[in-house]
Scaffold this motif. Structure first.
Motif, short mmCIF file in Angstrom:
data_model
loop_
_atom_site.label_atom_id
_atom_site.label_comp_id
_atom_site.label_asym_id
_atom_site.label_seq_id
_atom_site.Cartn_x
_atom_site.Cartn_y
_atom_site.Cartn_z
N ILE A 1 10.36 16.58 -13.26
CA ILE A 1 9.65 15.30 -13.29
C ILE A 1 8.23 15.48 -12.76
O ILE A 1 8.03 15.98 -11.64
N ALA A 2 7.26 15.10 -13.58
CA ALA A 2 5.85 15.20 -13.17
C ALA A 2 5.55 14.16 -12.10
O ALA A 2 5.97 13.00 -12.21
N ARG A 3 4.83 14.59 -11.06
CA ARG A 3 4.47 13.68 -9.97
C ARG A 3 2.95 13.59 -9.91
O ARG A 3 2.26 14.59 -9.74
N ILE A 4 2.43 12.37 -10.04
CA ILE A 4 1.01 12.11 -10.02
C ILE A 4 0.70 11.36 -8.73
O ILE A 4 1.35 10.38 -8.41
N SER A 5 -0.32 11.83 -8.00
CA SER A 5 -0.70 11.18 -6.76
C SER A 5 -1.97 10.39 -6.97
O SER A 5 -2.94 10.89 -7.54
N MET A 6 -1.97 9.14 -6.53
CA MET A 6 -3.15 8.29 -6.62
C MET A 6 -3.86 8.21 -5.26
O MET A 6 -4.77 7.41 -5.09
N LYS A 7 -3.43 9.04 -4.33
CA LYS A 7 -4.02 9.03 -2.98
C LYS A 7 -5.39 9.65 -2.98
O LYS A 7 -5.72 10.52 -3.69
N GLN B 1 0.83 -1.21 0.00
CA GLN B 1 0.00 0.00 0.00
C GLN B 1 0.86 1.26 0.00
O GLN B 1 1.94 1.29 0.58
N ASN B 2 0.34 2.28 -0.68
CA ASN B 2 0.97 3.60 -0.70
C ASN B 2 2.43 3.55 -1.17
O ASN B 2 3.30 4.16 -0.57
N GLN B 3 2.66 2.85 -2.27
CA GLN B 3 4.01 2.73 -2.84
C GLN B 3 4.26 3.89 -3.80
O GLN B 3 3.33 4.50 -4.35
N PHE B 4 5.52 4.17 -4.05
CA PHE B 4 5.94 5.32 -4.85
C PHE B 4 6.91 4.83 -5.92
O PHE B 4 7.92 4.21 -5.60
N PHE B 5 6.58 5.08 -7.20
CA PHE B 5 7.39 4.60 -8.31
C PHE B 5 7.78 5.75 -9.24
O PHE B 5 7.02 6.71 -9.41
N ARG B 6 8.94 5.60 -9.86
CA ARG B 6 9.39 6.50 -10.92
C ARG B 6 9.49 5.66 -12.18
O ARG B 6 10.15 4.64 -12.20
N ILE B 7 8.82 6.13 -13.24
CA ILE B 7 8.80 5.40 -14.51
C ILE B 7 9.55 6.22 -15.55
O ILE B 7 9.29 7.42 -15.73
N VAL B 8 10.48 5.56 -16.24
CA VAL B 8 11.28 6.20 -17.28
C VAL B 8 10.98 5.48 -18.59
O VAL B 8 11.11 4.25 -18.68
N ILE B 9 10.54 6.24 -19.58
CA ILE B 9 10.22 5.69 -20.91
C ILE B 9 11.31 6.14 -21.86
O ILE B 9 11.53 7.33 -22.04
N LEU B 10 11.98 5.16 -22.47
CA LEU B 10 13.11 5.44 -23.35
C LEU B 10 12.91 4.77 -24.71
O LEU B 10 12.40 3.66 -24.77
N PRO B 11 13.36 5.41 -25.78
CA PRO B 11 13.36 4.72 -27.07
C PRO B 11 14.22 3.45 -26.96
O PRO B 11 15.23 3.44 -26.25
N GLY B 12 13.80 2.39 -27.63
CA GLY B 12 14.52 1.11 -27.55
C GLY B 12 15.99 1.22 -27.91
O GLY B 12 16.82 0.49 -27.36
N ASP B 13 16.35 2.14 -28.81
CA ASP B 13 17.74 2.31 -29.22
C ASP B 13 18.63 2.70 -28.04
O ASP B 13 19.82 2.43 -28.03
N PHE B 14 18.05 3.34 -27.05
CA PHE B 14 18.80 3.81 -25.90
C PHE B 14 19.45 2.66 -25.14
O PHE B 14 20.53 2.81 -24.58
#
Length: 190
Positions: free
Chosen positions: A184-190, A147-160
């Motif tokens: 970095i945009a921070r979205i809260s799901m709380k 519960q109440n976990q915090f993640f950072r997601i990085v989307i990269l082109p496959g070539d990277f």
């Protein structure tokens, strides 16, 4: 014997020189960007954070899972060839110049009294599923993990991913894609 070897050598040269074939398909056009020496400039990448993530127990699979749909968090077009890196927030650490966030690249293992558990994920270009799997009855897992976990997601082109960058080093990844912490945009799901 010497003439036979020479003849064989000449025949081989003629054979290889006369070979022709399709040059292959053209690669994806790059994105114009700043010139740089690392070869990574101009890469379209995006980073965002999702706070307050709660996992649901799935008894049939004996794991916890949650789904994040990309278009809920970004207007960035995700391609099938893109790579996704997911980091889990492990808290703050105190450094000599003040506190710093501590992030761990998923998959991430924990050894608890019941056994071993692992955060992992699967993705496509529409969404991603985050899982907490383990080698024990996961229904007994503490809410501290689910519960109440915090993640950072990085989307990269496959070539990277062909670069020699240490993907477990969050600062190096952000530096390579020219993203600073403040943007970095921070979205809260709380």
């Amino acid at each position: 014997m010497k003439k036979a070897i020479q003849l064989l050598g000449m025949f081989s040269i003629i054979l290889f020189v006369s070979c022709s074939g399709n040059d292959g398909f053209d690669g994806r056009d790059g994105v114009d960007g700043r010139d740089g020496s690392d070869g990574l400039d101009g890469i379209s990448a995006q980073v965002f954070e999702v706070d307050g993530v709660n996992f649901d127990f799935e008894a049939d699979n004996n794991w916890f899972a949650t789904r994040l749909t990309f278009n809920d968090f970004t207007n960035f077009e995700i391609l099938e060839s893109d790579a996704i890196l997911v980091y889990r927030f492990d808290g703050e650490v105190e450094l000599s110049d003040g506190p710093a966030n501590n992030w761990s690249l998923i998959p991430q293992n924990f050894f608890v009294s019941q056994g071993t558990l692992q955060y992992t994920f699967a993705h496509n270009f529409v969404d991603m599923d985050l899982f907490i799997d383990g080698n024990f009855d996961m229904a007994t897992l503490s809410d501290d993990f689910t519960q109440n976990q915090f993640f950072r997601i990085v989307i990269l082109p496959g070539d990277f991913l062909s670069s020699k960058l240490d993907k477990s080093n969050m600062a190096a990844v952000l530096s390579a894609i020219n993203v600073d912490e403040e943007s970095i945009a921070r979205i809260s799901m709380k």
